[in-house]
Design a protein around this motif. Structure first.
Motif, PDB file in Angstrom:
ATOM      1  N   MET A 182       1.050 -13.080  -5.932  1.00 28.78           N
ATOM      2  CA  MET A 182       0.958 -12.581  -7.300  1.00 28.78           C
ATOM      3  C   MET A 182       1.358 -11.118  -7.452  1.00 28.78           C
ATOM      4  SD  MET A 182      -2.769 -14.336  -8.002  1.00 28.78           S
ATOM      5  CE  MET A 182      -3.022 -13.431  -9.527  1.00 28.78           C
ATOM      6  N   GLY A 183       1.314 -10.337  -6.393  1.00 27.29           N
ATOM      7  CA  GLY A 183       1.670  -8.925  -6.503  1.00 27.29           C
ATOM      8  C   GLY A 183       0.633  -8.132  -7.262  1.00 27.29           C
ATOM      9  N   GLU A 184       1.030  -7.457  -8.321  1.00 23.84           N
ATOM     10  CA  GLU A 184       0.164  -6.534  -9.059  1.00 23.84           C
ATOM     11  C   GLU A 184      -1.099  -7.203  -9.596  1.00 23.84           C
ATOM     12  OE1 GLU A 184       2.273  -4.484 -12.069  1.00 23.84           O
ATOM     13  OE2 GLU A 184       3.613  -3.424 -10.677  1.00 23.84           O
ATOM     14  N   GLY A 185      -0.999  -8.453  -9.969  1.00 24.50           N
ATOM     15  CA  GLY A 185      -2.156  -9.145 -10.536  1.00 24.50           C
ATOM     16  C   GLY A 185      -3.299  -9.319  -9.558  1.00 24.50           C
ATOM     17  N   ALA A 186      -3.026  -9.153  -8.272  1.00 21.34           N
ATOM     18  CA  ALA A 186      -4.063  -9.367  -7.256  1.00 21.34           C
ATOM     19  C   ALA A 186      -4.471  -8.077  -6.548  1.00 21.34           C
ATOM     20  CB  ALA A 186      -3.576 -10.388  -6.229  1.00 21.34           C
ATOM     21  N   GLU A 187      -3.908  -6.942  -6.963  1.00 22.00           N
ATOM     22  CA  GLU A 187      -4.152  -5.703  -6.217  1.00 22.00           C
ATOM     23  C   GLU A 187      -5.612  -5.259  -6.268  1.00 22.00           C
ATOM     24  OE1 GLU A 187      -2.591  -1.079  -5.826  1.00 22.00           O
ATOM     25  OE2 GLU A 187      -1.948  -2.312  -7.531  1.00 22.00           O
ATOM     26  N   SER A 188      -6.230  -5.275  -7.429  1.00 24.66           N
ATOM     27  CA  SER A 188      -7.597  -4.762  -7.548  1.00 24.66           C
ATOM     28  C   SER A 188      -8.567  -5.570  -6.693  1.00 24.66           C
ATOM     29  CB  SER A 188      -8.048  -4.766  -9.008  1.00 24.66           C
ATOM     30  OG  SER A 188      -8.020  -6.075  -9.546  1.00 24.66           O
ATOM     31  N   ASP A 228      -7.281   2.940   0.414  1.00 19.09           N
ATOM     32  CA  ASP A 228      -6.520   4.118  -0.016  1.00 19.09           C
ATOM     33  C   ASP A 228      -5.773   4.785   1.135  1.00 19.09           C
ATOM     34  OD1 ASP A 228      -7.296   3.834  -2.644  1.00 19.09           O
ATOM     35  OD2 ASP A 228      -9.068   5.123  -2.426  1.00 19.09           O
ATOM     36  N   ALA A 229      -6.157   4.444   2.381  1.00 20.28           N
ATOM     37  CA  ALA A 229      -5.505   5.047   3.548  1.00 20.28           C
ATOM     38  C   ALA A 229      -4.247   4.287   3.973  1.00 20.28           C
ATOM     39  CB  ALA A 229      -6.477   5.110   4.724  1.00 20.28           C
ATOM     40  N   VAL A 230      -4.004   3.119   3.367  1.00 18.88           N
ATOM     41  CA  VAL A 230      -2.823   2.318   3.734  1.00 18.88           C
ATOM     42  C   VAL A 230      -1.563   3.002   3.221  1.00 18.88           C
ATOM     43  CG1 VAL A 230      -1.639   0.117   3.432  1.00 18.88           C
ATOM     44  CG2 VAL A 230      -4.124   0.162   3.762  1.00 18.88           C
ATOM     45  N   ARG A 231      -0.625   3.252   4.131  1.00 15.96           N
ATOM     46  CA  ARG A 231       0.607   3.960   3.775  1.00 15.96           C
ATOM     47  C   ARG A 231       1.790   3.008   3.601  1.00 15.96           C
ATOM     48  NH1 ARG A 231       0.906   9.334   7.491  1.00 15.96           N
ATOM     49  NH2 ARG A 231       2.715   9.657   6.143  1.00 15.96           N
ATOM     50  N   ASN A 232       1.774   1.905   4.340  1.00 14.01           N
ATOM     51  CA  ASN A 232       2.878   0.945   4.268  1.00 14.01           C
ATOM     52  C   ASN A 232       2.338  -0.459   4.482  1.00 14.01           C
ATOM     53  OD1 ASN A 232       5.105   2.918   4.149  1.00 14.01           O
ATOM     54  ND2 ASN A 232       4.551   3.385   6.264  1.00 14.01           N
ATOM     55  N   VAL A 233       3.116  -1.431   4.038  1.00 14.64           N
ATOM     56  CA  VAL A 233       2.758  -2.827   4.274  1.00 14.64           C
ATOM     57  C   VAL A 233       4.013  -3.595   4.686  1.00 14.64           C
ATOM     58  CG1 VAL A 233       3.050  -3.407   1.813  1.00 14.64           C
ATOM     59  CG2 VAL A 233       1.684  -4.900   3.299  1.00 14.64           C
ATOM     60  N   GLY A 281       9.898 -13.937  11.711  1.00 16.03           N
ATOM     61  CA  GLY A 281      10.729 -13.298  10.692  1.00 16.03           C
ATOM     62  C   GLY A 281      10.012 -12.091  10.126  1.00 16.03           C
ATOM     63  N   GLU A 282      10.695 -10.954  10.054  1.00 17.87           N
ATOM     64  CA  GLU A 282      10.083  -9.710   9.595  1.00 17.87           C
ATOM     65  C   GLU A 282      10.661  -9.278   8.253  1.00 17.87           C
ATOM     66  OE1 GLU A 282       9.964  -4.963  10.841  1.00 17.87           O
ATOM     67  OE2 GLU A 282      10.486  -6.479  12.347  1.00 17.87           O
ATOM     68  N   GLY A 283       9.780  -9.112   7.274  1.00 13.19           N
ATOM     69  CA  GLY A 283      10.208  -8.585   5.984  1.00 13.19           C
ATOM     70  C   GLY A 283      10.342  -7.073   6.045  1.00 13.19           C
ATOM     71  N   ARG A 284      10.831  -6.488   4.982  1.00 16.33           N
ATOM     72  CA  ARG A 284      10.953  -5.033   4.938  1.00 16.33           C
ATOM     73  C   ARG A 284       9.580  -4.379   4.796  1.00 16.33           C
ATOM     74  NH1 ARG A 284      15.977  -5.151   0.695  1.00 16.33           N
ATOM     75  NH2 ARG A 284      17.697  -5.068   2.207  1.00 16.33           N
ATOM     76  N   THR A 285       9.524  -3.109   5.170  1.00 17.04           N
ATOM     77  CA  THR A 285       8.300  -2.328   5.044  1.00 17.04           C
ATOM     78  C   THR A 285       8.318  -1.578   3.709  1.00 17.04           C
ATOM     79  OG1 THR A 285       8.080  -2.061   7.430  1.00 17.04           O
ATOM     80  CG2 THR A 285       6.952  -0.450   6.042  1.00 17.04           C
ATOM     81  N   TYR A 286       7.216  -1.678   2.968  1.00 15.64           N
ATOM     82  CA  TYR A 286       7.124  -1.049   1.644  1.00 15.64           C
ATOM     83  C   TYR A 286       5.913  -0.120   1.581  1.00 15.64           C
ATOM     84  CZ  TYR A 286      10.533  -4.512   0.059  1.00 15.64           C
ATOM     85  OH  TYR A 286      11.661  -5.279  -0.094  1.00 15.64           O
ATOM     86  N   GLN A 287       6.061   0.954   0.798  1.00 14.41           N
ATOM     87  CA  GLN A 287       4.950   1.871   0.600  1.00 14.41           C
ATOM     88  C   GLN A 287       3.981   1.352  -0.457  1.00 14.41           C
ATOM     89  OE1 GLN A 287       6.764   5.647  -0.326  1.00 14.41           O
ATOM     90  NE2 GLN A 287       6.993   6.211   1.829  1.00 14.41           N
ATOM     91  N   LYS A 288       4.501   0.670  -1.438  1.00 15.71           N
ATOM     92  CA  LYS A 288       3.672   0.166  -2.524  1.00 15.71           C
ATOM     93  C   LYS A 288       3.012  -1.150  -2.101  1.00 15.71           C
ATOM     94  CE  LYS A 288       3.954  -0.795  -7.500  1.00 15.71           C
ATOM     95  NZ  LYS A 288       4.878  -0.966  -8.654  1.00 15.71           N
ATOM     96  N   ILE A 289       1.704  -1.217  -2.194  1.00 10.41           N
ATOM     97  CA  ILE A 289       0.957  -2.381  -1.722  1.00 10.41           C
ATOM     98  C   ILE A 289       1.430  -3.670  -2.394  1.00 10.41           C
ATOM     99  CG2 ILE A 289      -1.311  -3.501  -1.803  1.00 10.41           C
ATOM    100  CD1 ILE A 289      -1.054  -1.510   0.421  1.00 10.41           C
ATOM    101  N   THR A 290       1.689  -3.617  -3.700  1.00  9.51           N
ATOM    102  CA  THR A 290       2.069  -4.839  -4.412  1.00  9.51           C
ATOM    103  C   THR A 290       3.447  -5.350  -4.010  1.00  9.51           C
ATOM    104  OG1 THR A 290       2.821  -3.447  -6.249  1.00  9.51           O
ATOM    105  CG2 THR A 290       0.607  -4.375  -6.394  1.00  9.51           C
ATOM    106  N   ASP A 291       4.229  -4.519  -3.304  1.00  7.36           N
ATOM    107  CA  ASP A 291       5.534  -4.973  -2.808  1.00  7.36           C
ATOM    108  C   ASP A 291       5.388  -5.866  -1.589  1.00  7.36           C
ATOM    109  OD1 ASP A 291       7.045  -3.804  -4.769  1.00  7.36           O
ATOM    110  OD2 ASP A 291       7.421  -1.953  -3.661  1.00  7.36           O
ATOM    111  N   ALA A 292       4.154  -6.125  -1.175  1.00 14.11           N
ATOM    112  CA  ALA A 292       3.920  -7.113  -0.118  1.00 14.11           C
ATOM    113  C   ALA A 292       4.501  -8.465  -0.535  1.00 14.11           C
ATOM    114  CB  ALA A 292       2.428  -7.249   0.156  1.00 14.11           C
TER     115      ALA A 292
END
Length: 488
Positions: free
Chosen positions: A153-159, A170-175, A233-244
């Protein structure tokens, strides 16, 4: 049944305590001792749950014995008794962590009361431990569910994910998301937290990084892949959590191509990344793209049959059927353009006009099959005519620029091809992926530089790796020893 031991230098005390019906409390007395040295030997032999000990004993006093026991087995329940009602003994016993302190003379009712208190304490400890385990299990399940929702879901599941992940969110820098062909064992580090989730038959590792680099993840995963002869298989690394959510889709795509190319570890960037034809495609459309790209005609025809069967079963009006068929044909034409050639160079191929001449679904479906086979055959033919020269040109480029931070996109641009198409073409011609070919080039050059006496860190940069740890792990995988051992 709980095990207990009794230590006292008075025989009459030992004999009297043995008269208690210990079994009704779920306890078995497994040993006794009359001095401190013997007491420690009895403890080491039986590893009891409960220790009853007099303070005054020859060899070592009871409190010295208790101190050594609790250092060795901190969860042991210890009860001491003595005829010396002195504050210093009580204070020392409490500091050591004894459960109870009894004054002599010891009577059976006094001991039984102490036993009841011990049993009550043990039951409370068990209840707390059980609740803690249940809470940990529940917390882990909730985090897995919240993480899977984050991927879907991305943003809808972040909270909800932040709530379940806890104070470190808050300490997570990448996903980064990894898709695996089978479940992987647990991996731990202070640099990241891994949440292992499943979605149907998909096995996923979601790596939440607390630092930018997680090189220590590479070697254990590579060892597991080689041991199991499996795929990742490895996806790209993203800084924004919802980009998981993006990394998840990329990881699945990388795993699919990795299986086809028989590569244990496949990064999404190494299969070409996005192309013009990706977007909100259905699984069937993505599968058709895959079969055209990989040259799998039986797989393509089978998927077409499935597509046609679905259209037939949904009882759609003619305009909708026509639209879905045209979408698929134009999609295949875009895939064909990845060769660098245009299937409709003269502008005479007009599917939207041809399909309008067809009056029945069966004729539309027959036309779809013929068009898809034509596009596939044309693509395959172009591949056979161009792959040798294109791959030779790419190999020459890699040999000249191996020491740079070179990407698949860069090589593909140089030879004028779509990255995904090029990566598959390279595998077909060279029987290995472009990244493996590049790695071999770098490792051979690294061996030469090490033999010349260059430092490992310098060699790492000279052959295109800016993380010396990652270079060392790769070197050991390809050569069999670490760079520092090879140069000696």
């Amino acid at each position: 049944m709980l095990k207990a031991v009794i230590f006292d230098d008075e025989y009459i005390v030992l004999k009297g305590l043995k008269m208690i019906d210990w079994s009704k409390y779920g306890i078995e007395v497994v040993g006794t001792a009359m001095n401190g040295i013997e007491a420690l030997e009895v403890f080491q032999t039986h590893r009891p749950d409960i220790v009853f000990s007099d303070i005054r004993m020859p060899g070592l006093d009871g409190l010295q014995v208790i101190e050594r026991i609790l250092e060795d087995k901190p969860d042991t329940i210890c009860i001491v008794f003595s005829g010396f009602n002195e504050f210093q003994y009580v204070k020392r016993a409490i500091k050591l962590g004894v459960t109870d302190y009894l004054e002599k003379p010891i009577t059976i009712p006094i001991i039984e009361d102490a036993i009841k208190r011990v049993i009550e304490k043990i039951n409370i400890q068990k209840s707390v431990a059980t609740l803690r385990l249940r809470w940990e299990d529940s917390r882990e399940e909730l985090l897995e569910k919240a993480t899977l929702d984050l991927l879907l879901m991305g943003e809808g599941a972040e909270s909800r994910w932040r709530e379940c992940f806890g104070e470190n969110a808050d300490a997570v820098r990448n996903v980064t998301v990894y898709a695996l062909s089978e479940k992987c064992p647990d991996l731990e580090s202070n640099l990241y937290q891994i949440v292992s989730v499943s979605n149907g038959e998909e096995h996923l590792l979601v790596v939440f990084q607390f630092q930018d680099e997680v090189d220590d993840l590479f070697q254990p995963l590579m060892d597991w892949i080689e041991e199991k002869n499996t795929y990742l298989g490895e996806g790209r690394t993203y800084q924004k959590i919802t980009d998981a959510k993006k990394s998840y889709k990329e990881a699945k795509e990388a795993l699919r191509y990795g299986r086809f190319m028989e590569e244990g570890w496949t990064r999404f960037d190494n299969i070409g990344g996005e192309t013009k034809v990706v977007g909100s495609l259905s699984e069937q459309e993505e599968s058709i793209i895959f079969h055209i790209r990989t040259g799998d005609k039986p797989g393509l025809l089978k998927q077409l049959d499935s597509f046609i069967h679905q259209l037939n079963s949904e009882r759609l009006i003619p305009d909708v059927v026509e639209r879905e068929i045209l979408k698929l044909v134009y999609l295949a034409m875009e895939v064909a353009k990845e060769t660098g050639e245009d299937i409709d160079r003269q502008g005479k191929f007009l599917p939207h006009l041809e399909i309008r001449k067809l009056e029945t679904k069966d004729r539309m479906f027959g036309w779809l099959r013929s068009q898809m086979e034509m596009i596939y055959d044309w693509t395959r033919n172009v591949r056979q005519l161009t792959k040798h020269d294109a791959v030779n040109k790419a190999c020459a480029y890699l040999k000249e620029h191996y020491y740079k931070d070179i990407t698949l996109q860069e090589v593909s641009d140089y030879i004028g091809m779509n990255p995904t198409y090029f990566s598959l073409l390279f595998k077909e011609e060279m029987n290995q992926s472009y990244i493996k070919y590049l790695t071999n080039l770098r490792m051979e050059r690294a061996k030469a530089l090490l033999r010349e006496g260059h430092k490992v860190a310098d060699v790492s940069e000279k052959v295109g790796y800016y993380s010396s740890r990652h270079f060392s792990d790769l070197f050991k995988k390809y050569v069999g020893v670490k760079p520092s051992q090879y140069k000696i």
